[in-house]
Design a protein around this motif. Structure first.
Motif, PDB file in Angstrom:
ATOM      1  N   ASP A 178      33.488  47.571  37.010  1.00 47.09           N
ATOM      2  CA  ASP A 178      33.792  48.898  37.553  1.00 47.09           C
ATOM      3  C   ASP A 178      33.121  50.027  36.772  1.00 47.09           C
ATOM      4  O   ASP A 178      33.705  51.096  36.567  1.00 47.09           O
ATOM      5  CB  ASP A 178      35.307  49.135  37.615  1.00 47.09           C
ATOM      6  CG  ASP A 178      35.948  48.439  38.814  1.00 47.09           C
ATOM      7  OD1 ASP A 178      35.355  48.489  39.907  1.00 47.09           O
ATOM      8  OD2 ASP A 178      37.020  47.834  38.659  1.00 47.09           O
ATOM      9  N   PHE A 199      33.494  44.033  39.393  1.00 51.19           N
ATOM     10  CA  PHE A 199      34.739  44.801  39.419  1.00 51.19           C
ATOM     11  C   PHE A 199      35.757  44.205  38.442  1.00 51.19           C
ATOM     12  O   PHE A 199      35.639  43.054  38.026  1.00 51.19           O
ATOM     13  CB  PHE A 199      35.342  44.791  40.830  1.00 51.19           C
ATOM     14  CG  PHE A 199      34.392  45.226  41.900  1.00 51.19           C
ATOM     15  CD1 PHE A 199      34.241  46.561  42.209  1.00 51.19           C
ATOM     16  CD2 PHE A 199      33.633  44.285  42.599  1.00 51.19           C
ATOM     17  CE1 PHE A 199      33.354  46.971  43.193  1.00 51.19           C
ATOM     18  CE2 PHE A 199      32.745  44.680  43.591  1.00 51.19           C
ATOM     19  CZ  PHE A 199      32.605  46.027  43.884  1.00 51.19           C
ATOM     20  N   GLN A 242      40.174  43.606  42.781  1.00 51.48           N
ATOM     21  CA  GLN A 242      39.894  44.179  44.100  1.00 51.48           C
ATOM     22  C   GLN A 242      41.074  45.024  44.566  1.00 51.48           C
ATOM     23  O   GLN A 242      42.145  44.494  44.857  1.00 51.48           O
ATOM     24  CB  GLN A 242      39.593  43.078  45.108  1.00 51.48           C
ATOM     25  CG  GLN A 242      38.412  42.196  44.729  1.00 51.48           C
ATOM     26  CD  GLN A 242      37.170  42.974  44.333  1.00 51.48           C
ATOM     27  OE1 GLN A 242      36.536  42.664  43.336  1.00 51.48           O
ATOM     28  NE2 GLN A 242      36.836  44.002  45.083  1.00 51.48           N
ATOM     29  N   GLU A 300      38.810  49.302  49.755  1.00 49.16           N
ATOM     30  CA  GLU A 300      37.435  49.476  50.239  1.00 49.16           C
ATOM     31  C   GLU A 300      36.671  50.525  49.444  1.00 49.16           C
ATOM     32  O   GLU A 300      35.486  50.344  49.131  1.00 49.16           O
ATOM     33  CB  GLU A 300      37.465  49.857  51.718  1.00 49.16           C
ATOM     34  CG  GLU A 300      36.092  50.127  52.317  1.00 49.16           C
ATOM     35  CD  GLU A 300      36.186  50.540  53.770  1.00 49.16           C
ATOM     36  OE1 GLU A 300      36.161  51.758  54.042  1.00 49.16           O
ATOM     37  OE2 GLU A 300      36.306  49.640  54.626  1.00 49.16           O
ATOM     38  N   GLN A 337      36.823  51.383  46.415  1.00 51.37           N
ATOM     39  CA  GLN A 337      36.350  50.835  45.143  1.00 51.37           C
ATOM     40  C   GLN A 337      35.031  50.080  45.335  1.00 51.37           C
ATOM     41  O   GLN A 337      34.098  50.215  44.534  1.00 51.37           O
ATOM     42  CB  GLN A 337      37.409  49.911  44.558  1.00 51.37           C
ATOM     43  CG  GLN A 337      36.985  49.229  43.256  1.00 51.37           C
ATOM     44  CD  GLN A 337      37.859  48.028  42.926  1.00 51.37           C
ATOM     45  OE1 GLN A 337      38.444  47.412  43.829  1.00 51.37           O
ATOM     46  NE2 GLN A 337      37.954  47.696  41.661  1.00 51.37           N
ATOM     47  N   ILE A 338      34.952  49.272  46.383  1.00 48.55           N
ATOM     48  CA  ILE A 338      33.736  48.508  46.656  1.00 48.55           C
ATOM     49  C   ILE A 338      32.568  49.447  46.939  1.00 48.55           C
ATOM     50  O   ILE A 338      31.444  49.239  46.460  1.00 48.55           O
ATOM     51  CB  ILE A 338      33.964  47.539  47.831  1.00 48.55           C
ATOM     52  CG1 ILE A 338      35.006  46.483  47.448  1.00 48.55           C
ATOM     53  CG2 ILE A 338      32.661  46.863  48.239  1.00 48.55           C
ATOM     54  CD1 ILE A 338      35.409  45.561  48.583  1.00 48.55           C
ATOM     55  N   MET A 381      29.982  49.755  43.611  1.00 43.45           N
ATOM     56  CA  MET A 381      28.853  48.836  43.769  1.00 43.45           C
ATOM     57  C   MET A 381      27.890  49.279  44.868  1.00 43.45           C
ATOM     58  O   MET A 381      26.704  49.489  44.625  1.00 43.45           O
ATOM     59  CB  MET A 381      29.318  47.409  44.052  1.00 43.45           C
ATOM     60  CG  MET A 381      28.144  46.441  44.164  1.00 43.45           C
ATOM     61  SD  MET A 381      28.608  44.759  44.554  1.00 43.45           S
ATOM     62  CE  MET A 381      26.997  43.964  44.495  1.00 43.45           C
ATOM     63  N   ARG A 414      30.601  35.898  43.369  1.00 42.20           N
ATOM     64  CA  ARG A 414      31.745  36.559  42.744  1.00 42.20           C
ATOM     65  C   ARG A 414      32.079  35.919  41.396  1.00 42.20           C
ATOM     66  O   ARG A 414      31.768  34.748  41.140  1.00 42.20           O
ATOM     67  CB  ARG A 414      32.966  36.515  43.660  1.00 42.20           C
ATOM     68  CG  ARG A 414      33.541  35.143  43.854  1.00 42.20           C
ATOM     69  CD  ARG A 414      34.808  35.147  44.680  1.00 42.20           C
ATOM     70  NE  ARG A 414      35.306  33.787  44.846  1.00 42.20           N
ATOM     71  CZ  ARG A 414      36.463  33.474  45.404  1.00 42.20           C
ATOM     72  NH1 ARG A 414      37.241  34.430  45.877  1.00 42.20           N
ATOM     73  NH2 ARG A 414      36.828  32.216  45.517  1.00 42.20           N
ATOM     74  N   GLU A 468      36.726  39.071  40.654  1.00 39.15           N
ATOM     75  CA  GLU A 468      36.713  39.350  42.093  1.00 39.15           C
ATOM     76  C   GLU A 468      37.745  38.526  42.859  1.00 39.15           C
ATOM     77  O   GLU A 468      37.943  38.735  44.055  1.00 39.15           O
ATOM     78  CB  GLU A 468      35.317  39.105  42.678  1.00 39.15           C
ATOM     79  CG  GLU A 468      34.380  40.273  42.537  1.00 39.15           C
ATOM     80  CD  GLU A 468      33.470  40.186  41.318  1.00 39.15           C
ATOM     81  OE1 GLU A 468      32.701  41.116  41.070  1.00 39.15           O
ATOM     82  OE2 GLU A 468      33.541  39.171  40.585  1.00 39.15           O
ATOM     83  N   PHE A 521      37.658  41.058  50.409  1.00 42.77           N
ATOM     84  CA  PHE A 521      36.442  41.352  49.667  1.00 42.77           C
ATOM     85  C   PHE A 521      35.187  40.784  50.320  1.00 42.77           C
ATOM     86  O   PHE A 521      34.171  41.463  50.476  1.00 42.77           O
ATOM     87  CB  PHE A 521      36.621  40.809  48.242  1.00 42.77           C
ATOM     88  CG  PHE A 521      35.380  40.719  47.422  1.00 42.77           C
ATOM     89  CD1 PHE A 521      34.780  41.856  46.902  1.00 42.77           C
ATOM     90  CD2 PHE A 521      34.800  39.481  47.142  1.00 42.77           C
ATOM     91  CE1 PHE A 521      33.636  41.765  46.138  1.00 42.77           C
ATOM     92  CE2 PHE A 521      33.664  39.387  46.385  1.00 42.77           C
ATOM     93  CZ  PHE A 521      33.079  40.529  45.877  1.00 42.77           C
ATOM     94  N   TYR A 545      32.785  42.403  53.165  1.00 48.55           N
ATOM     95  CA  TYR A 545      31.853  43.495  52.917  1.00 48.55           C
ATOM     96  C   TYR A 545      30.465  43.008  52.519  1.00 48.55           C
ATOM     97  O   TYR A 545      29.579  43.810  52.244  1.00 48.55           O
ATOM     98  CB  TYR A 545      32.423  44.419  51.829  1.00 48.55           C
ATOM     99  CG  TYR A 545      33.633  45.166  52.323  1.00 48.55           C
ATOM    100  CD1 TYR A 545      33.514  46.463  52.831  1.00 48.55           C
ATOM    101  CD2 TYR A 545      34.888  44.560  52.353  1.00 48.55           C
ATOM    102  CE1 TYR A 545      34.623  47.134  53.324  1.00 48.55           C
ATOM    103  CE2 TYR A 545      35.995  45.233  52.852  1.00 48.55           C
ATOM    104  CZ  TYR A 545      35.852  46.510  53.331  1.00 48.55           C
ATOM    105  OH  TYR A 545      36.948  47.176  53.831  1.00 48.55           O
TER     106      TYR A 545
END
Length: 403
Positions: free
Chosen positions: A164, A191, A194, A197, A199-200, A204, A222, A226, A235, A238
């Protein structure tokens, strides 16, 4: 105050209230919003496009809209003529109609630059026998080179254990500025866990799109982090792929393993809802089949990418399980190189005849001073590996010669 005056004041008050009410109806933009009242939001692309691939003359183009949509990609070999159209994969005859968009372009010509743009048409209302569309939006025209899988030389860079810290992505990639790579590889733990959304997107996808992902694809497996958090089960939606896979590019057969969590399945934090032991065991069966494939055996080099290394990462359950399952198979398959992360301590581990019969290179991270970028270049004769820290100083290297 007499009775007539009281009646007059009452009539004036009621009249004023009606006028104010009428004004409120005439100018709704001044009305005070009520709880749970829908607020108008412009239809837009939240993030994208971003590219992923496992090569083989195909590439996946992904993007996210803020509302459900019918989406597609227009593409071609000229920026002035996008004469082909592709949609997301149909499921039971139904084209996708959601916010998360993934369109795979297939049967591409090797070594050709393609131009493309993404388009989404808002779905305003979806009734059983009537679908109402809104406006159509699109990106600008972007381009990518469809890598020739039979090329003589392949190169890529590896990032791992960012946890993160989105600013680490451009910082580390700047250490390779000016070089053209076939892909960027994220070897897990981008990350901490999780959460959602946003955050993703923030940690990243946005830095990837801003820096490279519209033109250069990334490959992603992952890490154990993750697998954590309430959003871990969403997760994978995406991305085109975040699990185990294998592909050939140039002289290298790449094998990617998803090592799962490092804690026991019975650990209290998982409350009985994970099954990583059987997941890894299934991958071991898959790996056994892979090392017997002609694509694996006939490759000049065989490179395995896995977040938790098959050795040298402590005695946690997941790490020990990876050693037990994967090390004998990789020795039998004569793997040439393993690239990993997880330990946060960069290190080049030499081959060991009694254990790992191949080098294991572990990237560092995530704090300043311990972050690394690993650069890999391979041809039919050798693989060159150079690992630099976040100041650009080389902290590890290895040369694999063809046996």
């Amino acid at each position: 105050m007499n009775e007539n005056l009281l009646k007059e004041n009452r009539r004036s008050f009621l009249k004023g209230g009606l006028v104010l009410g009428g004004l409120a109806l005439l100018k709704p933009e001044r009305a005070i919003s009520r709880p749970n009242e829908p607020i108008f939001e412009e239809f837009k692309i939240l993030i994208g496009p971003y590219l992923q691939t496992n090569f083989g003359n195909s590439i996946s183009i992904l993007w996210i809209t803020n509302k459900d949509s019918s989406s597609w990609v227009e593409y071609g070999e000229s920026a002035d003529l996008l004469d082909k159209k592709a949609y997301g994969k149909s499921d039971l005859g139904l084209k996708p109609a959601s916010r998360l968009n993934c369109v795979k372009l297939e049967h591409l010509k090797p070594g050709i630059t393609y131009y493309y743009k993404i388009l989404s048409k808002e779905i305003k209302d979806f009734q059983p026998y009537k679908l109402t569309y809104g406006e159509t939006i699109s990106s600008g025209t972007e381009s990518f080179l469809n890598t020739d899988a039979s090329k003589d030389e392949v190169s890529f860079v590896m990032l791992n254990d960012l946890h993160d810290r989105p600013k680490s992505i451009p910082h580390l990639l700047d250490l390779d500025k000016g070089n053209t790579r076939d892909f960027i590889f994220f070897n897990g733990d981008v990350f901490d866990y999780q959460a959602d959304e946003q955050q993703i997107i923030n940690n990243m996808l946005q830095p990837c799109v801003d820096y490279f992902a519209k033109q250069t694809p990334f490959v992603y497996v992952r890490g154990n982090h993750e697998t954590r958090g309430k959003f871990a089960r969403d997760f994978a939606s995406y991305f085109d792929h975040v699990g185990n896979t294998a592909f050939t590019l140039g002289p290298v057969r790449f094998v990617i393993l998803d090592t799962g969590e490092d804690k026991e399945d019975s650990h209290p934090v998982y409350a009985g809802i994970v099954d990583f032991d059987r997941y890894r065991e299934a991958q071991a069966s898959w790996l056994e089949n892979e090392i017997n494939r002609k694509e694996f055996k006939n490759a000049a080099f065989r490179v395995v990418l896995m977040h938790i290394p098959p050795r040298y990462s402590g005695d946690a359950h997941g790490a020990v399980h990876c050693t037990e399952l994967f090390e004998p198979l990789m020795n039998r398959g004569k793997v040439d190189l393993v690239l990993s992360g997880h330990t946060h301590k960069y290190k080049v581990h030499q081959p060991d005849k009694k254990a790992n019969q191949y080098p294991i290179i572990i990237g560092g991270g995530p704090k300043d001073g311990s972050r690394t970028l690993t650069k890999i270049k391979a041809n039919k004769k050798q693989i060159q590996v150079s690992m630099v820290d976040d100041s650009g100083q080389e902290v590890g290297s290895y040369l694999c010669l063809r046996k």
